[in-house]
Design a protein around this motif. Sequence first.
Motif, mmCIF file in Angstrom:
data_model
loop_
_atom_site.group_PDB
_atom_site.id
_atom_site.type_symbol
_atom_site.label_atom_id
_atom_site.label_comp_id
_atom_site.label_asym_id
_atom_site.label_seq_id
_atom_site.Cartn_x
_atom_site.Cartn_y
_atom_site.Cartn_z
ATOM 1 N N LEU A 1 46.879 42.229 40.514
ATOM 2 C CA LEU A 1 45.664 41.625 39.965
ATOM 3 C C LEU A 1 45.010 42.615 39.003
ATOM 4 O O LEU A 1 44.671 43.732 39.384
ATOM 5 N N GLU A 2 44.865 42.168 37.755
ATOM 6 C CA GLU A 2 44.275 43.038 36.734
ATOM 7 C C GLU A 2 42.799 43.297 37.040
ATOM 8 O O GLU A 2 42.141 42.509 37.746
ATOM 9 N N SER B 1 48.944 33.806 33.205
ATOM 10 C CA SER B 1 48.051 32.704 33.564
ATOM 11 C C SER B 1 48.431 31.418 32.836
ATOM 12 O O SER B 1 48.642 31.420 31.623
ATOM 13 N N HIS B 2 48.531 30.337 33.587
ATOM 14 C CA HIS B 2 48.841 28.993 33.054
ATOM 15 C C HIS B 2 50.205 28.962 32.368
ATOM 16 O O HIS B 2 50.393 28.266 31.383
ATOM 17 N N ARG B 3 51.160 29.695 32.908
ATOM 18 C CA ARG B 3 52.473 29.782 32.266
ATOM 19 C C ARG B 3 53.528 28.929 32.950
ATOM 20 O O ARG B 3 54.719 29.163 32.796
ATOM 21 N N GLN C 1 57.963 40.458 38.686
ATOM 22 C CA GLN C 1 56.595 40.960 38.774
ATOM 23 C C GLN C 1 55.692 40.091 37.907
ATOM 24 O O GLN C 1 56.106 39.649 36.829
ATOM 25 N N VAL C 2 54.463 39.863 38.364
ATOM 26 C CA VAL C 2 53.474 39.184 37.530
ATOM 27 C C VAL C 2 52.185 39.990 37.553
ATOM 28 O O VAL C 2 51.842 40.621 38.558
ATOM 29 N N PHE C 3 51.500 39.981 36.412
ATOM 30 C CA PHE C 3 50.219 40.671 36.268
ATOM 31 C C PHE C 3 49.175 39.610 35.927
ATOM 32 O O PHE C 3 49.240 38.990 34.865
ATOM 33 N N LEU C 4 48.222 39.396 36.831
ATOM 34 C CA LEU C 4 47.305 38.268 36.729
ATOM 35 C C LEU C 4 45.899 38.710 36.353
ATOM 36 O O LEU C 4 45.320 39.586 37.002
ATOM 37 N N ASP C 5 45.359 38.082 35.301
ATOM 38 C CA ASP C 5 43.977 38.382 34.928
ATOM 39 C C ASP C 5 43.076 37.223 35.318
ATOM 40 O O ASP C 5 43.497 36.270 35.956
#
Length: 514
Positions: free
Chosen positions: A135-136, A223-225, A102-106
């Motif tokens: 999407l946050e 983000s940017h990871r 899972q990813v949570f993107l701001d």
Amino acid sequence: MKLLVELNQSQRVALGGLLVILLPCFFPTLFTPLGRASPSIFSEWNAPKPRHLQLLKGALQLQTSDRQQANLWSPLANQGWKPCVDSADTPLLPKKSQGYVQVFLDGGLNQQRMGICDAVAVAKILNATLVIPHLEVNPVWQDSSSFTEIFDIDHFINVLKDDIFITKELPSKYSWSTREYYATGIRATRIKTAPLHASAIWYLENVLPVLQSYGIAALAPFSHRLAFDNLPAYIQRLRCKVNFEALVFVPHIKALGEALVNRIRYPPIESGAGGTEYLQDRTNEINHKQGAGKFVVLHLRFDKDMAAHSACDFGGGKAEKMALAKYRQVIWQGRVLKSQFTDEELRNQGRCPLTPEEIGLLLAALGFSNTTRLYLASHKVYGGEARISTLRKLFPLMEDKKSLASAEELAKVEGKASLLAAVDYYVSMHSDIFISASPGNMHNALVGHRAYKNLKTIRPNMALLGQLFLNKSIEWSEFQQAVLNGHKSRQGQIRFRKEKSIYTYPIPDCMCQA
């Protein structure tokens, strides 16, 4: 009697002064920012006057030859590169997934878009199943738009079906793994330690063990990871495939975008009553007779966040400087410090956003005439209509979403910053020329996407323009010549990626020599 009148006048003056002093106490929102999306009211009462009157006079008298216009609007020649997102050495999908990621993107639309591409790549590295990214809520515009409200999810899954496992939602046994769950405490399945631009090896060493132990891993922040270098070629091409092929907007955004493109290419015709009306369905015959009109998209990135971050002077005087300083303090609580450079030094370094007036002068110097069809892509301009009045004077045929679409058409996207940005993105990708007033996420995303399609994109030379605008005695002819010379190689010519974003510089990772 006379003494009584004078006393009453004095009392009235004193009472008025007392009200001015007490007004901020009773109505503080009039004097402080209402939020990131709203300016402080008094900071925008004093609309700045044009700062470059001599240049403006020359621009308004501008006449361009047919040859100049032909060169300006001509499409880019074939530069010997073609899209190339499939790789022969891509490993086949394993029979079994290692678990769920899972990813949570701001961030805004374009930052989230890049995060989605990176998430697909990480899922491929781990041989994991990607859960459609969360999407946050956008902290700037308070936008809660989800992935499925912006992007065509079925298209996304279908394009990537041979590359990674994707699921729209978690199986019931993992239903506890929600954003709220990870916000309530330290969780063994949440990875918070991913460094900026982490390598593939980092994910294999730090995330794969979590997947193997729990069957699921949540990456936040994300983000940017993922690094842009030292990755297998097939991973790089997969990221390109996501960005340029898999991520398309939902049908109603595409339909609205297409309608706006058609309306700006084929302007309204005069009605008998002297008004205008849009033709919803123009026949192919009419289109053929009129010919396809050309238009340029201007991304006018001049919102209050941008102005406050830059520490530059934008001509609004003391009131504007005080308002922006207060905004920095309220919103960022001192995290954005006063610049150590003067306004002149910042402009010489190209670090000041172009105002609407300045980007208008740039467009005029490049050869765009007052008959140019210009689409304005922006969310909220700091200073409102007063700030863009000079730009509108230079380009009276300027349009935007609200001027081209009906209230019914805008209803599905109104109040949703990400959906409004998606409409602008679609129109920008279908324009003859794109130019952004200042670098940023949308600028970077469109520079890369249009390079992938070999479309003309003008990149302002910020340092040159900063120096030219500082010269208050420069004549129009000198200014125009300097602009033309300084932008000959900044109109979409091939630029190779060098330790920068693959999404802004898609060559050579996303393209092959034709």
